[in-house]
Design an enzyme around this catalytic site. Structure first.
Site, PDB file in Angstrom:
ATOM      1  N   PRO A   2       4.297  -0.986   0.226  1.00  0.00           N
ATOM      2  CA  PRO A   2       5.006  -2.249   0.445  1.00  0.00           C
ATOM      3  C   PRO A   2       5.325  -2.942  -0.882  1.00  0.00           C
ATOM      4  O   PRO A   2       4.465  -3.046  -1.747  1.00  0.00           O
ATOM      5  CB  PRO A   2       4.012  -3.077   1.265  1.00  0.00           C
ATOM      6  N   GLU A   3       6.574  -3.402  -1.014  1.00  0.00           N
ATOM      7  CA  GLU A   3       6.966  -4.153  -2.196  1.00  0.00           C
ATOM      8  C   GLU A   3       7.173  -5.608  -1.795  1.00  0.00           C
ATOM      9  O   GLU A   3       6.954  -5.984  -0.644  1.00  0.00           O
ATOM     10  CB  GLU A   3       8.215  -3.510  -2.816  1.00  0.00           C
ATOM     11  N   LYS A  51       2.818  -8.823  -4.413  1.00  0.00           N
ATOM     12  CA  LYS A  51       2.379  -7.983  -3.305  1.00  0.00           C
ATOM     13  C   LYS A  51       1.151  -8.569  -2.596  1.00  0.00           C
ATOM     14  O   LYS A  51       0.470  -7.866  -1.853  1.00  0.00           O
ATOM     15  CB  LYS A  51       2.089  -6.573  -3.817  1.00  0.00           C
ATOM     16  N   ARG A 253       3.484   7.324 -10.679  1.00  0.00           N
ATOM     17  CA  ARG A 253       4.328   6.921  -9.557  1.00  0.00           C
ATOM     18  C   ARG A 253       5.658   7.653  -9.653  1.00  0.00           C
ATOM     19  O   ARG A 253       6.169   7.857 -10.751  1.00  0.00           O
ATOM     20  CB  ARG A 253       4.590   5.403  -9.603  1.00  0.00           C
TER      21      ARG A 253
END
Ligand code: ZN
Length: 265
Positions: A2-3, A51, A253
């Site tokens: 989730p961003e 976040k 990432r």
């Protein structure tokens, strides 16, 4: 993962269901919060920062949660089977007579005084989606970028201490939109303000997209140009999209990019 846009949508959903209502049920299935009792409190609102989420109560306390990789807040009707929240992955349950908010796989959970919220997010850069980002946060973020001139721009965008809320999706999409090679040293990026504002605009589009269900799921109003499209043709030039890796293990990432549209030095 989730961003910031997903966190804003989650906050909006939680507000729709809980804001201004009294809790008739509150369970925090988290060791350090085991003795905390929130039943009887009224939920003021849920405030996102990057976040992180802060659900504020009328007694001056806040429930801090973070979704990490897989977490979510789901809203279900109180009294239904789902509202029993029997899954071992449930970490928090906040219930009103109508709605029950169930926090699954949360990555962090604390109860703090509302006035101390900043101690949990003080190390973060400005929230890219904050109302005052264009007038205030942007200048702070630019200073943070300038402090990392040697670092690849993709890694700078992912660094929550620079600017909070951007993850792999919006890092990749905004770099593509600005035709920037992800490993360009941040100090060599000519127009960093436009890059950050592009990320903000893409995320705002997602925040504004309608939420078709009470759970906050649904399309983010975003066309993915590169993210998660490895091997598929670039929508601009037809070259196969590449999945690169930013940062080093165990913090690596994925960053997707077009090797033709986003050329390096
Ligand atoms: Zn291309």
């Amino acid at each position: 993962m989730p961003e910031g846009d997903i966190l804003r949508r989650a906050a909006r959903s939680l507000d729709t269901a809980l804001a201004g209502r009294r809790l008739v049920r509150a369970e925090l299935r988290w060791p350090s919060a085991a003795g905390v009792d929130l039943v009887g409190l009224t939920v003021v609102r849920t405030v996102p920062y990057g976040k992180h989420l802060f659900t504020r109560f009328d007694d001056g306390r806040s429930l801090h949660t973070h979704l990490r990789m897989e977490g979510s807040w789901r809203l279900v009707r109180t009294g239904t089977a789902e509202a029993r929240a029997a899954s071992p992955w449930v970490r928090a349950v906040l219930g009103t007579p109508e709605w029950t908010a169930v926090g699954h796989r949360l990555g962090m959970l604390d109860v703090v005084r509302t006035e101390d919220e900043h101690t949990l997010v003080g190390h973060l850069g400005p929230d890219v989606l904050a109302d005052d980002f264009p007038t205030h946060g942007l200048a702070v973020a630019l200073g943070n970028v300038a402090d990392r001139a040697e670092v690849p721009i993709a890694e700078v965008l992912l660094d929550q201490r620079v600017c909070a809320g951007i993850g792999t999706l919006y890092a990749a999409e905004s770099l593509y939109a600005r035709r920037l090679w992800p490993w360009t040293p941040a100090g060599e990026v000519r127009d960093v303000p436009s890059l950050l504002m592009t990320a903000r605009r893409l995320m705002e589009r997602s925040v504004a997209a309608p939420t078709p269900t009470a759970t906050g799921d649904g399309p983010r109003g975003l066309t993915s140009w590169v993210h998660d499209r490895a091997g598929r043709p670039c929508l601009r030039c037809g070259t196969a999209i590449v999945r690169g890796v930013a940062r080093t293990p165990p913090m690596e990432r994925p960053i997707f990019y077009c090797p033709r549209c986003q050329v390096g030095r």
